[in-house]
Design a protein around this motif. Structure first.
Motif, PDB file in Angstrom:
ATOM      1  N   LEU A   1     -11.356   0.191  18.655  1.00 34.56           N
ATOM      2  CA  LEU A   1     -11.375   0.315  17.198  1.00 34.56           C
ATOM      3  C   LEU A   1     -10.006  -0.075  16.648  1.00 34.56           C
ATOM      4  N   VAL A   2      -9.987  -1.029  15.728  1.00 33.63           N
ATOM      5  CA  VAL A   2      -8.741  -1.479  15.115  1.00 33.63           C
ATOM      6  C   VAL A   2      -8.533  -0.782  13.774  1.00 33.63           C
ATOM      7  N   SER A   3      -9.565  -0.739  12.942  1.00 32.67           N
ATOM      8  CA  SER A   3      -9.439  -0.077  11.647  1.00 32.67           C
ATOM      9  C   SER A   3     -10.796   0.427  11.188  1.00 32.67           C
ATOM     10  N   LEU A   4     -10.759   1.427  10.334  1.00 35.91           N
ATOM     11  CA  LEU A   4     -11.976   2.010   9.790  1.00 35.91           C
ATOM     12  C   LEU A   4     -11.652   2.540   8.407  1.00 35.91           C
ATOM     13  N   THR A   5     -12.387   2.084   7.417  1.00 33.68           N
ATOM     14  CA  THR A   5     -12.230   2.614   6.069  1.00 33.68           C
ATOM     15  C   THR A   5     -13.595   2.983   5.527  1.00 33.68           C
ATOM     16  N   LEU A   6     -13.628   3.942   4.628  1.00 39.75           N
ATOM     17  CA  LEU A   6     -14.878   4.330   3.991  1.00 39.75           C
ATOM     18  C   LEU A   6     -14.604   4.827   2.590  1.00 39.75           C
ATOM     19  N   GLY A   7     -15.621   4.858   1.785  1.00 37.29           N
ATOM     20  CA  GLY A   7     -15.504   5.336   0.419  1.00 37.29           C
ATOM     21  C   GLY A   7     -16.768   5.028  -0.354  1.00 37.29           C
ATOM     22  N   GLU A   8     -16.801   5.478  -1.602  1.00 43.57           N
ATOM     23  CA  GLU A   8     -17.964   5.210  -2.445  1.00 43.57           C
ATOM     24  C   GLU A   8     -18.038   3.723  -2.753  1.00 43.57           C
ATOM     25  N   THR A   9     -19.236   3.199  -2.809  1.00 39.50           N
ATOM     26  CA  THR A   9     -19.459   1.800  -3.128  1.00 39.50           C
ATOM     27  C   THR A   9     -18.814   1.480  -4.474  1.00 39.50           C
ATOM     28  N   GLY A  10     -18.033   0.405  -4.492  1.00 41.58           N
ATOM     29  CA  GLY A  10     -17.372  -0.006  -5.723  1.00 41.58           C
ATOM     30  C   GLY A  10     -16.034   0.660  -5.961  1.00 41.58           C
ATOM     31  N   GLU A  11     -15.670   1.609  -5.120  1.00 44.70           N
ATOM     32  CA  GLU A  11     -14.395   2.314  -5.247  1.00 44.70           C
ATOM     33  C   GLU A  11     -13.452   1.849  -4.142  1.00 44.70           C
ATOM     34  N   THR A  12     -12.195   2.246  -4.244  1.00 45.39           N
ATOM     35  CA  THR A  12     -11.205   1.933  -3.219  1.00 45.39           C
ATOM     36  C   THR A  12     -11.587   2.612  -1.916  1.00 45.39           C
ATOM     37  N   GLN A  13     -11.539   1.852  -0.830  1.00 48.65           N
ATOM     38  CA  GLN A  13     -11.858   2.387   0.491  1.00 48.65           C
ATOM     39  C   GLN A  13     -10.610   3.030   1.088  1.00 48.65           C
ATOM     40  N   GLY A  14     -10.800   4.070   1.914  1.00 54.52           N
ATOM     41  CA  GLY A  14      -9.665   4.767   2.493  1.00 54.52           C
ATOM     42  C   GLY A  14      -9.982   5.331   3.860  1.00 54.52           C
ATOM     43  N   THR A  15      -9.116   6.201   4.300  1.00 54.52           N
ATOM     44  CA  THR A  15      -9.250   6.792   5.637  1.00 54.52           C
ATOM     45  C   THR A  15      -9.394   8.305   5.562  1.00 54.52           C
ATOM     46  N   THR A  16     -10.000   8.775   4.498  1.00 57.52           N
ATOM     47  CA  THR A  16     -10.246  10.205   4.348  1.00 57.52           C
ATOM     48  C   THR A  16     -11.728  10.451   4.087  1.00 57.52           C
ATOM     49  N   ASP A  17     -12.125  11.715   4.164  1.00 58.31           N
ATOM     50  CA  ASP A  17     -13.508  12.085   3.888  1.00 58.31           C
ATOM     51  C   ASP A  17     -13.893  11.658   2.469  1.00 58.31           C
TER      52      ASP A  17
END
Length: 108
Positions: free
Chosen positions: A72-88
């Motif tokens: 795994l190199v990177s993983l980001t998540l977030g609400e669609t259309g919002e800034t992606q990040g590395t937190t819940d």
């Protein structure tokens, strides 16, 4: 956010990007994507999308922990259309997370 016609809201909270740093076969990439989708679809109303839960979906695609088939190199998540990040991703008490775009990218 999608209004379901009642007091329940659906929050699409799964736009994420994942990259592997070695050539991985498509079956592994598909398994990772499927695991992430299964995790999010299994969440109850008001339950946040956990970064650890997403990581668990990723790592469960590894069949031999002594010789992982990807890194795994990177993983980001977030609400669609919002800034992606590395937190819940916080989900409102009256909403449920739904799968948006899950992108698993191979890096060679």
């Amino acid at each position: 956010m999608i209004d379901c016609g009642s007091s329940l809201k659906r929050t699409s909270a799964a736009l994420l990007s994942l990259e592997t740093d070695i050539a991985a076969i498509d079956a592994i990439l598909d398994k990772i994507k499927s695991n992430i989708e299964d995790y999010i679809e299994g969440l109850d109303i008001g339950v946040d999308v956990s970064y650890t839960g997403i990581l668990t979906g990723v790592t469960s695609a590894i069949t031999n922990p002594r010789q992982p088939s990807f890194s795994l190199v990177s993983l980001t998540l977030g609400e669609t259309g919002e800034t992606q990040g590395t937190t819940d991703v916080d989900i409102d008490w009256d909403a449920v997370a739904s799968v948006g775009t899950v992108s698993v990218t191979e890096v060679t």
